[in-house]
Design an enzyme around this catalytic site. Structure first.
Site, mmCIF file in Angstrom:
data_model
loop_
_atom_site.group_PDB
_atom_site.id
_atom_site.type_symbol
_atom_site.label_atom_id
_atom_site.label_comp_id
_atom_site.label_asym_id
_atom_site.label_seq_id
_atom_site.Cartn_x
_atom_site.Cartn_y
_atom_site.Cartn_z
ATOM 1 N N HIS A 6 -7.869 -5.049 -1.235
ATOM 2 C CA HIS A 6 -6.571 -4.354 -0.932
ATOM 3 C C HIS A 6 -5.756 -5.016 0.089
ATOM 4 C CE1 HIS A 6 -4.092 -0.861 -0.663
ATOM 5 N NE2 HIS A 6 -4.272 -0.900 0.401
ATOM 6 N N GLU A 19 -10.475 -3.494 -5.391
ATOM 7 C CA GLU A 19 -9.814 -2.427 -4.640
ATOM 8 C C GLU A 19 -9.803 -1.044 -5.678
ATOM 9 O OE1 GLU A 19 -5.762 -2.283 -3.649
ATOM 10 O OE2 GLU A 19 -5.628 -4.328 -4.264
ATOM 11 N N SER A 37 0.850 -1.144 0.117
ATOM 12 C CA SER A 37 -0.005 0.029 0.010
ATOM 13 C C SER A 37 0.828 1.294 -0.052
ATOM 14 C CB SER A 37 -0.918 -0.169 1.159
ATOM 15 O OG SER A 37 -1.770 0.932 1.173
#
Length: 282
Positions: free
Chosen positions: A249, A219, A125
């Site tokens: 995600h 996502e 991320s």
């Protein structure tokens, strides 16, 4: 909305898993920041491979401890150790604090004698975005590149311009666009979100090492990953993109998921192959 301390506690409670029994951990310091070092418990695991990991959490939450099972899963394929950096978080420390910490950690590993051909980088991320920025800044500073990098659901467009920000709104089980907008605003603190060191999707990626990018199809950040792969390919970077159907995600965080286990296995082997350590993951 919860305050930042409550968000950090909730994030840790949701995703932290027990420490792996086959991996030893210790607290260390790297680049002037705390870090979590991982080593395989087997006494023979004394090789020279080094994995530098950057955790996710939207630049606001998260820690090396939360993602330790991902770092451990990758380390099992390598012959050496992993170091997961506890970089400074926003809003207390806005841009470029996290990016500076990550580059300082990378630089210290090289200065300490780590062979860049035995060094790999990974992140999830926001941490995956920081991994890309770290490699760009290292390249621009004349530092050698790592052997490879793995990026899980990279956040590389803080302008939120990807089509999946709309097409996956309501499909993504974790985020609405407004959630990401708030997180990124804490980090950017008024800076131009399209700047390459904030949104490396818009940067020159030439000279970066081979990349493996994994993302879920469900996502909001799907198009960050897809466009990053295209940008890297256009800049002559060897890149592999894996899109996992109906996965959210950073689905690799779910240590009970067969899809997560298979993705981490592929990611570990990708790194091991570039390091010549594939036998360690067999």
């Amino acid at each position: 909305m919860q305050n930042v301390a409550e968000q950090r506690a909730q994030f840790a409670a949701m995703f932290t898993r027990p420490l792996p029994t086959d991996i030893g951990t210790s607290v260390t310091t790297l680049g002037g920041r705390p870090a979590l070092e991982l080593r395989k418990a087997a006494p023979s695991a004394e090789g020279q491979d080094v994995l530098l990991y950057f955790h996710g959490g939207g630049f606001v939450v998260g820690s090396p401890r939360v993602t330790v099972h991902i770092t451990a899963a990758l380390l099992r394929h390598l012959d050496g150790r992993a170091v997961s950096l506890d970089y400074r978080l926003a809003p207390e420390h806005a841009f470029p604090a996290a990016a500076d910490d990550c580059l300082a950690a990378y630089r210290e590993l090289l200065d300490s004698g780590v062979d860049p051909q035995r060094l790999v980088v990974a992140g999830d991320s926001a941490g995956a975005g920081l991994a890309v920025v770290t490699m760009m800044r290292a390249r621009d500073a004349g530092l050698p590149m790592p052997a490879a990098a793995v990026l899980f659901s990279p956040a590389v467009d803080l302008t939120l311009s990807g089509a999946s920000m709309r097409s996956k709104d309501g499909v993504d089980p974790f985020f609405a666009p407004a959630d990401l907008d708030w997180l990124f605003d804490q980090y950017t603190a008024g800076s131009d979100r399209s700047a390459p060191e904030l949104s490396p999707l818009f940067a020159d990626l030439s000279g970066l090492p081979p990349l493996l990018i994994q993302v879920g199809s469900s996502e909001l950040l799907l198009d960050d990953a897809v466009r990053l792969a295209g940008r890297a390919a256009a800049d002559e970077v060897a890149v592999t993109l894996e899109v996992a159907p109906r996965q959210p995600h950073v689905f690799q965080l779910d240590d009970g998921s067969a899809e997560a286990a298979a993705a981490l296995e592929r990611a570990g082997r990708f790194l091991a192959t570039r390091l010549g350590s594939e036998k360690e993951g067999s």
